[in-house]
Scaffold this motif. Structure first.
Motif: not given
Ligand code: HEM
Length: 483
Positions: A284-287, A446-449
Motif C-alpha cells: 500500500l505504501g508503494f501504491f 522512489t528508491m527510498a526503500i
C-alpha cells in the motif's frame, strides 16, 4: 605378569594435543576438499575468500544480487563458509529451475537461527519439507483457499473503508494507516533468513558457545508468549460466544484433526499476522508512491472506475471482473517494488539441472525477485512503473506474462488469494476516492526503500484530494455484506 607403567601426566596431555591437532587438520582438509568438489558442478560466481567464501552485503542484498547477475549471468553461486547459495536473477532461469523442477525444491535450508532457535521449528516459513510442513500447510489451505477467502469480504471491505477514512483524517500518516501493527518478530525473522546473516549458519558449533544465543532465545520466548496470549484471549471470547470466526477460531475448532500442538497452533495463528499485515502494508505504501509519481497511470484507472462504477456508489468485490486496470496496477506494483526483494530461499532435495550445470542436492537456491522483475527480456524498461504492460490490446489482463510475486512451487505463498483481494478492494477504493499527487516542495524519492526482508518505503509526503462529492458520508455509511 606385566603391570603397565603409569603414564606421566605431561605425556597424556601431549598425546591428546597431537590427536586433537591431527583431527582438526584432517577435518579442515576434508572440508576444504568437499567445498571445492561440490562447487565444481555449480554455476560459477564471483571469486570469494578461499576459506570464508563471500561476504554478506551490508544492506539491500537484492540490489547486490541484481548487480552480480549483470556480470555472472542469470544463475550464479555464492559461498558463505561451507554453504553454497545459488542465486537466480533471470526470469527464464527462474521458470526452468524453480517452477519446472519445483518438486526438487520444496525444502528450506536448515535455518539454525530463524528456524531452530527463534521459532523452535514451529514457524511454517522456516519449516523443512516433511510431515510437519504438510500438517501446517494443510491447516492453512483450509482457511486461505479462494473459496474460504470469500468469508473475509465484509472484514476486508471494512478495513478498506477505514483506510480511506483515516487518510481523510490524517493524510500525512498514510503509511501508518496502512500498517495495522508493527511486528518486531517479522523484522527479526526477515533479518535471520538472509543467506549468510548469522555466522552460526556456517559454523553450527558456535551455538554451543555460552551466551551466543541467549538474545535469540529471549526473542523466541517473547514471541511465543505473545502468540500464546493471543490464542488464550480468543479462547476466552469463544467461550463467551463473543468472537467472529477467524483463523484462530478455525484452528482451535479443528485442532484434533490437524494434530497441531498448542504451541504449534499459537505460532501458526500468530505468525499469520506478520505474514499478512507486514506484506500488504508495504504494497500500500508503494501504491500511494506510484500513484503520486506516475499521475497518468492513476488517471487511467480512475477513468475505468468512473465508467464502470460512477461516483455515486463504492467499488465492491462484485466489480472485480470489470476492473482489469486495477488488477494491472496491482500486478505492476508487485513487479516494480517486490514485497520480498531478495526472495526466500529454498533447498534442493535432489540434484537440479540447469544447462550444463548441476545444483547438487542440499544446496540453497534463491530467486531474487528484484532482479527477476527487471529482466530486460521480459520486462523492458523495468525501473519504470507501467501497469499497461500487463494489459492486452483489448484492455484485458495478459495471460502470457507472469511475475513470481508469490514465490515458487510447493512453497508458494498460501495467503495469495486473501492478500490479492485485500489489495484489490483497498486500491480500488482509494483510487476511486482520491487524486494523489506529489508535493513539489517535498519530491518523492522512489528508491527510498528500507532495508529488510520485506520491502517498505521510507516516509514520504503526498497530497490527497477527494475526487468524489460527500466522500466521508459515502464511505462511512456503506455497510459491507458477505458475497
Ligand atoms: C502482498 C502480500 C503477500 C506477498 C507478496 C507474499 C509473498 C510471499 C512469498 C514470496 C513467500 C515465499 C514463497 C517461496 O518460498 O517461494 C511467502 C510465503 C508465505 N506467505 Fe505470503 N505473501 C503475502 C501475503 C501473505 C498473507 C496474507 C499470508 C497469510 C495470511 C501469507 C502467508 C505466507 C506463509 C504462511 C508463507 C510460508 C509458506 C511456506 O514456507 O511453505 N502471505 N509469501
Amino acid at each position: 605378569m606385566l603391570i603397565p607403567q603409569e603414564l606421566p601426566y605431561q605425556r597424556v596431555l601431549l598425546d591428546s594435543l597431537v590427536v586433537a591437532v591431527t583431527f582438526a587438520i584432517t577435518s579442515f582438509f576434508i572440508r576444504t576438499l568437499r567445498i571445492k568438489r561440490a562447487g565444481e558442478r555449480l554455476p560459477p560466481g564471483p571469486p570469494g575468500h578461499w576459506l570464508f567464501g563471500h561476504v554478506l552485503p551490508r544492506s539491500h542484498a537484492a540490489y547486490h544480487y541484481s548487480e552480480l547477475g549483470k556480470s555472472y549471468g542469470p544463475v550464479y553461486t555464492l559461498r558463505y563458509g561451507s554453504k553454497y547459495v545459488c542465486v537466480i536473477t533471470g526470469h527464464r532461469a527462474a521458470n526452468d529451475i524453480m517452477v519446472k523442477q519445483s518438486h526438487k525444491l520444496a525444502d528450506r535450508p536448515r535455518y539454525i537461527v530463524a528456524g531452530e532457535i527463534l521459532s523452535k521449528g514451529m514457524r511454517i516459513l522456516a519449516t523443512r519439507a516433511g510431515d510437519r510442513l504438510r500438517r501446517l500447510r494443510g491447516s492453512l489451505h483450509a482457511i486461505l483457499q479462494p473459496q474460504a477467502s470469500i468469508a473475509y469480504v465484509p472484514m476486508q471491505m471494512k478495513h478498506a473503508q477505514n483506510y480511506v477514512l483515516d487518510i481523510l483524517e490524517a493524510p500525512e500518516k498514510h503509511l501508518t494507516h496502512a500498517k495495522r501493527r508493527i511486528n518486531k518478530g517479522t523484522a527479526r525473522l526477515g533479518d535471520a533468513l538472509r543467506p549468510g546473516a548469522y555466522l552460526i549458519e556456517s559454523y553450527p558449533w558456535l551455538r554451543y558457545v555460552p551466551g551466543m544465543t541467549s538474545k535469540l532465545e529471549m526473542w523466541h520466548q517473547e514471541e511465543l508468549n505473545l502468540y500464546r496470549g493471543q490464542v488464550e484471549a480468543v479462547k476466552q471470547r469463544l467461550a463467551k460466544n463473543e468472537v467472529q470466526p477467524c483463523f484462530t477460531t478455525y484452528l482451535l475448532e479443528h485442532q484434533e484433526e490437524s494434530g497441531l500442538s498448542d504451541d504449534e497452533l499459537a505460532y501458526l495463528a500468530g505468525s499469520m499476522f506478520g505474514a499478512g499485515s507486514d506484506t500488504t502494508s508495504g504494497v500500500l505504501g508503494f501504491f500511494v508512491m506510484a500513484a503520486a509519481k506516475y499521475p497518468d497511470t492513476q488517471r487511467r484507472v480512475q477513468a475505468q472506475l468512473d465508467a464502470v462504477i460512477g461516483q455515486d456508489r463504492l467499488p465492491t468485490f462484485t466489480d472485480q471482473d470489470r476492473l482489469p486496470e486495477v488488477w494491472a496496477y496491482i500486478e505492476e506494483l508487485f513487479r516494480w517494488r517486490p514485497v520480498a526483494p531478495a526472495g526466500i530461499s529454498h533447498a534442493a532435495t535432489e540434484d537440479v539441472f540447469w544447462g550444463d550445470y548441476v545444483i547438487p542436492a542440499g544446496t540453497e537456491v534463491v530467486g531474487c525477485h528484484w532482479a527477476i522483475a527487471r529482466d530486460p527480456d521480459v520486462f523492458p524498461d523495468g525501473d519504470t512503473f507501467n501497469p499497461g504492460r500487463w494489459l492486452d490490446d483489448k484492455g484485458q489482463m495478459r495471460t502470457d506474462l507472469r511475475f513470481f510475486n508469490w514465490g515458487f512451487g510447493r512453497r508458494i505463498c498460501p495467503g495469495q488469494h486473501l492478500a490479492d483481494r485485500s489489495l484489490f478492494i483497498t486500491i480500488a477504493l482509494t483510487l476511486w476516492a482520491f487524486d494523489m499527487s506529489e508535493d513539489p516542495a517535498h519530491p518523492i524519492n522512489t528508491m527510498a526503500i528500507k532495508d529488510g526482508g520485506l520491502a517498505h518505503s521510507e516516509q514520504f509526503a503526498v497530497r490527497f484530494r477527494p475526487r468524489v462529492s460527500e466522500l466521508r458520508e459515502k464511505i462511512a455509511s456503506y455497510q459491507p455484506e458477505a458475497e
